[in-house]
Design an enzyme around this catalytic site. Structure first.
Site, PDB file in Angstrom:
ATOM      1  N   LYS A 205       0.836  -1.200   0.000  1.00  0.00           N
ATOM      2  CA  LYS A 205       0.000   0.000   0.000  1.00  0.00           C
ATOM      3  C   LYS A 205       0.871   1.250   0.000  1.00  0.00           C
ATOM      4  CE  LYS A 205      -3.656   2.081   2.828  1.00  0.00           C
ATOM      5  NZ  LYS A 205      -4.611   1.851   3.931  1.00  0.00           N
ATOM      6  N   GLU A 211      10.558  -4.697   4.395  1.00  0.00           N
ATOM      7  CA  GLU A 211      10.653  -6.090   3.968  1.00  0.00           C
ATOM      8  C   GLU A 211      10.327  -6.235   2.485  1.00  0.00           C
ATOM      9  OE1 GLU A 211       9.077  -4.916   6.613  1.00  0.00           O
ATOM     10  OE2 GLU A 211       8.962  -6.377   8.253  1.00  0.00           O
ATOM     11  N   GLY A 265      -5.018  -2.269   5.424  1.00  0.00           N
ATOM     12  CA  GLY A 265      -4.194  -3.389   4.956  1.00  0.00           C
ATOM     13  C   GLY A 265      -4.857  -4.735   5.174  1.00  0.00           C
ATOM     14  N   ARG A 266      -5.324  -4.992   6.410  1.00  0.00           N
ATOM     15  CA  ARG A 266      -5.880  -6.315   6.709  1.00  0.00           C
ATOM     16  C   ARG A 266      -7.285  -6.501   6.146  1.00  0.00           C
ATOM     17  NH1 ARG A 266      -5.002  -3.064  10.744  1.00  0.00           N
ATOM     18  NH2 ARG A 266      -6.580  -2.397  12.222  1.00  0.00           N
ATOM     19  N   GLU A 351      -4.930  -7.444  15.295  1.00  0.00           N
ATOM     20  CA  GLU A 351      -4.475  -6.106  14.905  1.00  0.00           C
ATOM     21  C   GLU A 351      -5.633  -5.113  14.999  1.00  0.00           C
ATOM     22  OE1 GLU A 351      -1.469  -6.087  11.701  1.00  0.00           O
ATOM     23  OE2 GLU A 351      -2.575  -4.401  10.892  1.00  0.00           O
ATOM     24  N   HIS A 382      -4.386 -34.278  17.884  1.00  0.00           N
ATOM     25  CA  HIS A 382      -3.276 -35.096  18.369  1.00  0.00           C
ATOM     26  C   HIS A 382      -2.212 -34.241  19.034  1.00  0.00           C
ATOM     27  CE1 HIS A 382      -4.784 -38.705  16.269  1.00  0.00           C
ATOM     28  NE2 HIS A 382      -5.356 -37.780  15.512  1.00  0.00           N
ATOM     29  N   LYS A 510       7.932  -0.630  12.286  1.00  0.00           N
ATOM     30  CA  LYS A 510       8.492  -0.123  11.029  1.00  0.00           C
ATOM     31  C   LYS A 510       9.562   0.929  11.319  1.00  0.00           C
ATOM     32  CE  LYS A 510       4.429  -1.131   8.159  1.00  0.00           C
ATOM     33  NZ  LYS A 510       3.626  -0.785   7.000  1.00  0.00           N
TER      34      LYS A 510
HETATM   35  C1  G6Q Z   1      -2.532  -4.086   8.079  1.00  0.00           C
HETATM   36  C2  G6Q Z   1      -1.273  -3.539   8.562  1.00  0.00           C
HETATM   37  C3  G6Q Z   1      -0.017  -4.173   8.013  1.00  0.00           C
HETATM   38  C4  G6Q Z   1       0.305  -3.803   6.572  1.00  0.00           C
HETATM   39  C5  G6Q Z   1       1.724  -4.240   6.270  1.00  0.00           C
HETATM   40  C6  G6Q Z   1       2.132  -3.973   4.833  1.00  0.00           C
HETATM   41  O1  G6Q Z   1      -3.624  -3.695   8.401  1.00  0.00           O
HETATM   42  O2  G6Q Z   1      -1.269  -2.169   8.396  1.00  0.00           O
HETATM   43  O3  G6Q Z   1      -0.063  -5.568   8.135  1.00  0.00           O
HETATM   44  O4  G6Q Z   1      -0.599  -4.382   5.707  1.00  0.00           O
HETATM   45  O5  G6Q Z   1       2.600  -3.604   7.150  1.00  0.00           O
HETATM   46  O6  G6Q Z   1       2.059  -2.612   4.524  1.00  0.00           O
HETATM   47  P1  G6Q Z   1       2.228  -2.130   3.042  1.00  0.00           P
HETATM   48  O7  G6Q Z   1       1.117  -2.694   2.235  1.00  0.00           O
HETATM   49  O8  G6Q Z   1       2.178  -0.633   3.082  1.00  0.00           O
HETATM   50  O9  G6Q Z   1       3.546  -2.646   2.544  1.00  0.00           O
END
Ligand code: G6Q
Length: 546
Positions: A205, A211, A265-266, A351, A382, A510
């Protein structure tokens, strides 16, 4: 006004004490209609919550709590595009991404629906071009492998859905998801891939996440080493809201799939972040997933609280968490295709609702989001089910299964289903000391042995479970299930009065790592932290040859 001072909250506390000693098996014996009363059908989806520790009075009082905390009004504000994510000053409109009804959805007066439709058309065209071979790599070879580079919300949703819908993706390219900054993840993936037929989707986003950008740079270098710089444009596309950063990476605007700040994001798998899903199962399959979510959205938006599935599941979540003290919630899919569902729900739930202050910044006066965890059945049986059955800690759980298997070994399916039903039955029924003694005596043990062993064979029972049973795990059903969980989480957050849509704990991570990064290979030892952190950094420096 604090939550615990609400009349409905106090009444629920007294009611809990009043029914504390009544086993759920007794409630079943007393009421032949209990299953019908406490289960819900949504087409072929059956949601059975009659094994929860509730009575009609519990649900009535929970309904009053929903009224007292304004859950319906909060829901309406979300659907209307209000900026309910107040700490980030954003609307929360993942529901607009799957809306099939005509009509405008406005954010600050701007109708977002034409933008949503244009983005979806762009995604659908590209996904089907990759699948059909119209989109090729730089050598004109057809794409055989797609690697999604993203993390968190830009990974977990699409990765889980692609896995869940494996039987629907057999004709598409092979899908890979690389998230971890640990180079092992990318390296081990790339070793098996042919550069000329591999397509990378950089999903971020912000397009600044450490990463994902590290993985994107390394993937680019790997591709360039094999095919040269000119090949990048045919092998990399981006999903992002940050057009400038995508351009700087060398990806043309026509190969960028956009979304908007009002998609968290989620909650983003329904947006262009779902591109890998559309590539895996085709644009029509992706549309069916969205349509399933829209089915649940319409139900959530319009059904009265008592007959509203996400409302009821959310309120039961509050009951288990705050009144029965279940601090963890297990997600137990008897569906191997849903093996990534627990990880996905961990992010969605923890989250969203792992918050300690209300929207006004005051401390929440009750515990909030439970720890969510789980594994597919029957594997979990198990391993950790021992604790579910006999541990002193109460764990609430969801069991999920399809009535019809989507694989080619149908003789396994009755084995799977019988385990599901037997487990929920045993968790509810339990076994009393008298029953354990009688069983041991019937097996021929002498009185001493019976007395010695019986306490170990007692099961408290009344362990609260909800069962979700559907015909088959197709895209539409999965869409319904995921939207159901999204709205359940919403309802719980609304009762607690917290902002379920920010994630300052994630943002912290971050920032922190970027401070330490240069210290790992700096000229001198680190001295600016606490002694433990300095010690760890400096030990790593020694081991790395400094
Ligand atoms: C989701 C969070 C988090 C995010 C990641 C990736 O709700 O904000 O999991 O999706 O940190 O972020 P980017 O899409 O900006 O790389």
């Amino acid at each position: 006004m604090s939550l615990t001072s609400l009349d409905a909250w106090k009444q629920l506390g007294r009611h809990r004490d009043a029914i504390a000693d009544v086993p759920v098996r007794q409630l079943f014996a007393d009421d032949p209609e209990r299953f019908a009363r406490f289960s819900f059908r949504f087409d072929d989806l059956l949601v059975d919550y009659s094994k929860q520790r509730v009575t009609a009075e519990t649900l009535r009082l929970l309904g009053e709590l929903a009224v007292a905390t304004g859950v319906e009004a909060a829901r309406d504000r979300m659907f209307a595009g209000a900026r309910i994510n107040t700490t980030e000053d954003r609307a929360v409109l993942h529901v607009a991404l799957r809306r099939t009804r005509p009509g405008a959805v406005r954010v600050d007066g701007h109708d977002v629906m034409p933008d949503v439709q244009a983005a979806r058309a762009h995604l659908s065209r590209f996904a089907d071009d990759v699948r059909s071979g119209r989109w090729t790599g730089a050598t004109s070879a057809r794409i055989t492998d797609v690697v999604n580079l993203g993390i968190g919300g830009s990974d977990l949703g699409p990765a889980m859905v692609v896995d869940a819908l494996t039987p629907y993706g057999r004709e598409g390219p092979r899908m890979h998801f690389v998230s971890n900054v640990d180079g092992a993840h990318l390296d081990e993936t790339l070793r098996r891939l042919p550069p000329a037929t591999t397509l990378f989707v950089i999903a971020s986003k912000t397009f600044t996440t450490q990463e994902t950008m590290a993985n994107a740079r390394s993937a680019r270098a790997w591709l360039v080493a094999a095919l040269g710089d000119a090949a990048v444009g045919r092998h990399f596309v981006a999903v992002s809201t940050n057009a400038a950063a995508v351009d700087a990476f060398g990806i043309a605007a026509s190969n960028m799939f956009g979304f908007w700040d009002w998609v968290g994001g989620r909650y983003s798998l329904w947006s262009s972040i779902g591109l890998p899903i559309a590539i895996a199962i085709g644009a029509a399959g992706f549309d069916a997933l969205l349509a399933g979510a829209d089915d649940m959205d319409r139900h959530f938006e319009t059904a009265p609280v008592a007959g509203n599935l996400p409302m009821v599941l959310g309120l039961l979540g509050i009951w288990n968490r705050n009144f029965l003290g279940a601090d963890t919630h297990a997600v137990l899919p008897y569906d191997q295709y849903l093996r990534r569902l627990p990880a996905y729900l961990q992010q969605l739930d923890m989250e969203s609702n792992g918050k300690g202050v209300t929207r006004d910044g005051a401390p929440v006066d009750v515990p909030t989001g439970p720890i969510v965890w789980g594994e597919p059945g029957t594997n979990g049986q198990h391993a950790f089910y021992q604790l579910l059955h006999q541990g002193p800690r109460l764990v609430s759980a969801d069991f999920l299964a399809a009535a019809e298997p989507a694989h080619g070994l149908p003789t396994h399916h009755p084995l799977l289903l019988s385990n599901f039903f037997a487990q929920t039955e045993a968790l509810m029924r339990g076994k009393t000391l008298e029953e354990a003694r009688a069983e041991l005596a019937a097996a021929g043990l002498d009185t001493d042995a019976v007395t010695r062993l019986a306490p170990h064979k007692v099961f408290p029972g009344s362990r609260p479970t909800t069962s979700l049973l559907y015909r088959r795990l197709d895209p539409r059903t999965l869409g319904r299930l995921l939207a159901l969980y999204e709205h359940k989480v919403f309802v719980m957050g609304a009762v607690w009065g917290i902002n379920s849509f920010d994630q300052w704990g994630v943002e912290l991570g971050k920032v922190l790592a970027n401070r330490i990064l240069p210290e790992l290979d700096a000229a001198a030892d680190a001295t600016g932290h606490d002694a433990s952190t300095n010690g760890l950094i400096n030990h790593a420096r020694r081991l790395r040859g400094h």
